[in-house]
Design a protein around this motif. Structure first.
Motif, PDB file in Angstrom:
ATOM      1  N   LEU A 137       0.840  -1.205   0.000  1.00 24.08           N
ATOM      2  CA  LEU A 137       0.000   0.000   0.000  1.00 24.08           C
ATOM      3  C   LEU A 137       0.873   1.254   0.000  1.00 24.08           C
ATOM      4  O   LEU A 137       0.623   2.200  -0.766  1.00 24.08           O
ATOM      5  N   SER A 163       2.708   1.294  -9.659  1.00 23.12           N
ATOM      6  CA  SER A 163       1.600   1.455  -8.715  1.00 23.12           C
ATOM      7  C   SER A 163       0.491   0.448  -9.010  1.00 23.12           C
ATOM      8  O   SER A 163      -0.132  -0.099  -8.091  1.00 23.12           O
ATOM      9  N   ARG A 164       0.255   0.178 -10.285  1.00 24.80           N
ATOM     10  CA  ARG A 164      -0.781  -0.784 -10.668  1.00 24.80           C
ATOM     11  C   ARG A 164      -0.412  -2.191 -10.193  1.00 24.80           C
ATOM     12  O   ARG A 164      -1.238  -2.909  -9.642  1.00 24.80           O
ATOM     13  N   PHE A 201      -0.794  -2.343  -6.512  1.00 18.93           N
ATOM     14  CA  PHE A 201      -2.215  -2.374  -6.156  1.00 18.93           C
ATOM     15  C   PHE A 201      -2.800  -3.784  -6.335  1.00 18.93           C
ATOM     16  O   PHE A 201      -3.483  -4.301  -5.444  1.00 18.93           O
ATOM     17  N   ILE A 202      -2.519  -4.397  -7.486  1.00 17.89           N
ATOM     18  CA  ILE A 202      -3.064  -5.745  -7.750  1.00 17.89           C
ATOM     19  C   ILE A 202      -2.575  -6.707  -6.661  1.00 17.89           C
ATOM     20  O   ILE A 202      -3.355  -7.482  -6.094  1.00 17.89           O
ATOM     21  N   GLN A 257       4.527  10.029  -9.473  1.00 20.73           N
ATOM     22  CA  GLN A 257       3.953  10.307 -10.791  1.00 20.73           C
ATOM     23  C   GLN A 257       3.507  11.768 -10.892  1.00 20.73           C
ATOM     24  O   GLN A 257       3.774  12.449 -11.887  1.00 20.73           O
ATOM     25  N   MET A 272       2.392   1.679  -3.385  1.00 20.40           N
ATOM     26  CA  MET A 272       1.426   2.177  -4.365  1.00 20.40           C
ATOM     27  C   MET A 272       1.244   3.698  -4.219  1.00 20.40           C
ATOM     28  O   MET A 272       1.285   4.442  -5.204  1.00 20.40           O
ATOM     29  N   VAL A 273       1.080   4.141  -2.973  1.00 17.60           N
ATOM     30  CA  VAL A 273       0.865   5.576  -2.739  1.00 17.60           C
ATOM     31  C   VAL A 273       2.100   6.367  -3.149  1.00 17.60           C
ATOM     32  O   VAL A 273       1.998   7.408  -3.827  1.00 17.60           O
ATOM     33  N   PHE A 287      -1.569  -5.908  -3.684  1.00 17.97           N
ATOM     34  CA  PHE A 287      -2.193  -5.502  -2.416  1.00 17.97           C
ATOM     35  C   PHE A 287      -3.607  -6.072  -2.283  1.00 17.97           C
ATOM     36  O   PHE A 287      -4.002  -6.543  -1.211  1.00 17.97           O
ATOM     37  N   VAL A 288      -4.359  -6.012  -3.376  1.00 14.39           N
ATOM     38  CA  VAL A 288      -5.758  -6.487  -3.320  1.00 14.39           C
ATOM     39  C   VAL A 288      -5.810  -7.933  -2.824  1.00 14.39           C
ATOM     40  O   VAL A 288      -6.572  -8.259  -1.910  1.00 14.39           O
ATOM     41  N   THR A 300       3.786  -9.674 -17.014  1.00 15.44           N
ATOM     42  CA  THR A 300       2.711  -9.521 -16.022  1.00 15.44           C
ATOM     43  C   THR A 300       2.134 -10.868 -15.562  1.00 15.44           C
ATOM     44  O   THR A 300       1.494 -10.926 -14.525  1.00 15.44           O
ATOM     45  N   GLU A 325       3.294   4.573 -13.067  1.00 12.45           N
ATOM     46  CA  GLU A 325       1.913   4.106 -13.248  1.00 12.45           C
ATOM     47  C   GLU A 325       1.863   2.575 -13.236  1.00 12.45           C
ATOM     48  O   GLU A 325       1.021   1.977 -12.572  1.00 12.45           O
ATOM     49  N   LEU A 376       2.836 -11.877 -12.091  1.00 19.60           N
ATOM     50  CA  LEU A 376       2.033 -11.356 -10.965  1.00 19.60           C
ATOM     51  C   LEU A 376       1.096 -12.429 -10.419  1.00 19.60           C
ATOM     52  O   LEU A 376       0.638 -12.342  -9.280  1.00 19.60           O
ATOM     53  N   LEU A 378       2.478   6.687  -6.910  1.00 19.01           N
ATOM     54  CA  LEU A 378       1.524   7.649  -7.484  1.00 19.01           C
ATOM     55  C   LEU A 378       1.929   9.091  -7.167  1.00 19.01           C
ATOM     56  O   LEU A 378       1.765   9.988  -7.997  1.00 19.01           O
TER      57      LEU A 378
END
Lengths: 432, 157
Positions: free
Chosen positions: B17, B44-45, B48-49, B27, B20-21, B51-52, B124, B41, B127, B24
């Motif tokens: 997290l 961070s993506r 985020f993925i 950016q 990611m912050v 992190f989810v 990717t 970008e 991931l 960004l």
């Protein structure tokens, strides 16, 4: 009826009602649908992955984190002090203060139950102390918390915008006027209800009563600036909604740590931990819903429902009326975000087929989910307010009826007059 | 075991997290100064993925999943809470196993047919390793989360 349709109609509701976590119910149904479609199950795992491979979704955990940091940083108390100073002289004013504080907090946190918890933990004990009936205190807070969905930034709106393939900024703008209208109607309802219930007690005289309004506003200037920064940044074109969310995190960190001086490391850890729990529970549902949405699309279910609805009526208003009734019924047992995630992929193609603007429909959907927050058996704001106030849910339900009627009234207005939702986004687009 | 799982998941979530912050924020700063920071970008993506799915396994451990369960209370009274719990746990484990198997399959497919991100040049499909780890953690959480305090949230933000 095909095998896939049977799976969607029987297996999904059954798993949901049995209490299987929503993401797994959707995911297992999606795997079963993929299998019946004859596709490779690798496709199902890919769809779940792709469900969150969307840059706009990054705003959601960031807004949740910003809200948590601001709450740990003591922002809530400052906001309440301002509204209490403004309206405290009116007998029975604490209901009004609660609604207005919820409106403001909603503009930062984007969360319904989060708003109830943050404002309710201060306002419910305060109202009870001043002689307000506890069920009234709980119901006014539970209702105020629903404004978090409608007033931007709103996480449910972000998800809706992605599903409906419309601009997040436009949906945010569309929610502003209905949100203010809703706030005004609820303020009136809170006052009238307090008066009628005999709960009207003497004006409030609390701490800092001697301080002027200007002084309180000045003290809370950093907190008050945050919604201006978020929404101003988005609409001036300075930030995208995703960037605004991380700017909100940075701003919240700086203000809570260096201005309020209440955010130490343990508090920051708590804010992060809470964000993980809320985001984890939510975003996995979003991920799995992508698989379900694909199955629904491949089975042309929205088109079939459209055709069936066209047999009943082709009048957009009648369609919206039926959808509203359906959503209110569904909202009694389905939680907000799941309702949006599961139903929007079906309903958006349906309403657009009848010429209804998807942004207007988004606001109608948001108001319906607001109502769902307050309708048993699954009205989450009722549960949060019940926990804080220690009033049983069934007693809160009785005193929440006038607020529900007010919400239904605003729903009718917004459904009948699309311009309430569409005027602001159109104005902002014309200015760009 | 519960404590070790919790600490592992929390540490990963904190890192992802915060990453990611920060990416960004970089950016925004990069764009303000016209510095080429397109990689932020993608980074961070990816954060985020990851992190989810890791935070979802943490939610599982903390029993914070979103659920409805209108019939659950009724059936628990009828046939007992334990059989109901076991049924739901079995269904959840089936889902975890399905995800582990087919996410691993995606990793293997990615070795043969890489899907490369345009800026960082990262495959990717790798991931999906994070998803495998996340659903292994979820499965372990279900099996060892008996002592965790139930904290179900029935609503989202």
């Amino acid at each position: 009826m095909t095998d896939v349709q049977l799976v969607l109609i029987i297996v999904l509701p059954l798993l949901l009602l049995l209490g299987v976590p929503i993401y797994a119910a959707i995911g297992l149904t999606g795997f079963a649908a993929t299998w019946f479609l004859g596709a490779d199950l690798v496709f199902a795992a890919q769809s779940i992955f792709n469900g969150v491979d969307n840059f706009a979704l990054l705003a959601i955990p960031a807004f949740i984190l910003a809200g948590n940091i601001m709450e740990k940083g003591g922002l809530t108390h400052d906001i309440i002090r301002i509204f209490r100073r403004m309206f405290g002289h009116i007998p029975g004013s604490l209901g009004i203060v609660t609604i207005l504080s919820c409106m403001f907090f909603a503009a930062i946190s984007g969360s319904g139950p989060g708003t109830v918890a943050a404002i309710g933990s201060i306002m419910i004990p305060s109202m009870v102390r001043y002689g307000y009936p506890a069920p009234y205190a709980a119901s006014v807070t539970a209702t105020g918390g629903t404004l978090g969905i409608l007033i931007p930034p709103s996480n449910p709106m972000i998800i809706y915008a992605i599903i409906a393939n419309v601009s997040i900024a436009d949906v945010f703008a569309a929610g502003l006027l209905p949100g203010l209208l809703m706030g005004t109607v609820l303020v009136g309802t809170a006052y009238i209800t307090a008066k009628r219930s005999g709960a009207v007690v003497s004006p409030v005289h609390e701490e800092n009563e001697s301080e002027s309004l200007a002084s309180l506003i000045w003290q809370a200037k950093f907190a008050l600036f945050l919604p201006v920064l978020i929404l101003g940044g988005i609409y001036s074109g300075l930030f995208t909604p995703v960037e605004a969310s991380v700017v909100a995190v940075l701003y919240a960190l700086i203000v809570a740590r260096f201005v309020y001086r209440r955010l130490d490391l343990p508090a920051l850890h708590q804010a992060f931990e809470l964000t993980h729990r809320i985001s984890g529970a939510l975003m996995i549902v979003v991920a799995c819903s992508a698989l379900l949405a694909k199955a629904i699309t491949l089975e042309t279910i929205p088109q079939q429902i459209s055709a069936a609805m066209a047999g009943i009526s082709t009048d957009p208003l009648m369609i919206l009326l039926w959808i509203n009734i359906f959503l209110i019924l569904v909202g009694t047992f389905m939680e907000t975000m799941s309702a949006i995630i599961i139903l929007a992929p079906i309903l958006v193609p349906l309403v657009t087929a009848f010429g209804i603007n998807p942004i207007h429909f988004g606001i109608i959907l948001m108001i319906n989910t607001q109502i769902a927050f307050l309708t048993p058996p699954l009205g989450v704001n009722l549960f949060v307010a019940s926990q804080i106030s220690q009033v049983p849910v069934e007693r809160i339900v009785r005193s929440i009826l006038p607020f529900l009627l007010a919400l239904l009234g605003v729903l009718a207005l917004v459904t009948l007059f699309p311009q309430i939702s569409l005027a602001l986004p159109e104005l902002l687009r014309s200015l760009r | 075991m519960h404590s070790l799982l919790r600490r592992t998941q929390l540490t990963l979530c904190h890192l992802l997290l915060a990453g990611m912050v920060l990416a960004l924020l970089l950016q925004i700063i990069g764009r303000s100064f016209n510095a080429g920071m397109e990689w932020t970008e993608e980074l961070s993506r990816f954060a985020f993925i990851s992190f989810v799915f890791i935070s979802a396994s943490y939610s599982t451990l903390m029993k914070s999943e979103l659920k409805i369960g209108v019939l659950y209370a009724y059936l628990s009274r009828l046939i007992g809470a334990r059989p109901m719990e076991r049924l739901i746990t079995a269904l959840l484990l089936v889902f975890d196993v399905l995800m582990i198997v087919y996410c691993f399959q995606n990793v293997l497919d990615g070795i043969k047919y890489p899907s490369v991100s345009p800026v960082l040049g990262f495959n990717t499909n790798y991931l999906f390793v994070v998803l495998v780890i996340a659903f292994v953690l979820s499965a372990l959480s279900r099996l060892w989360a008996g002592n965790a305090k139930g904290n179900a949230v029935e609503e989202s933000p």
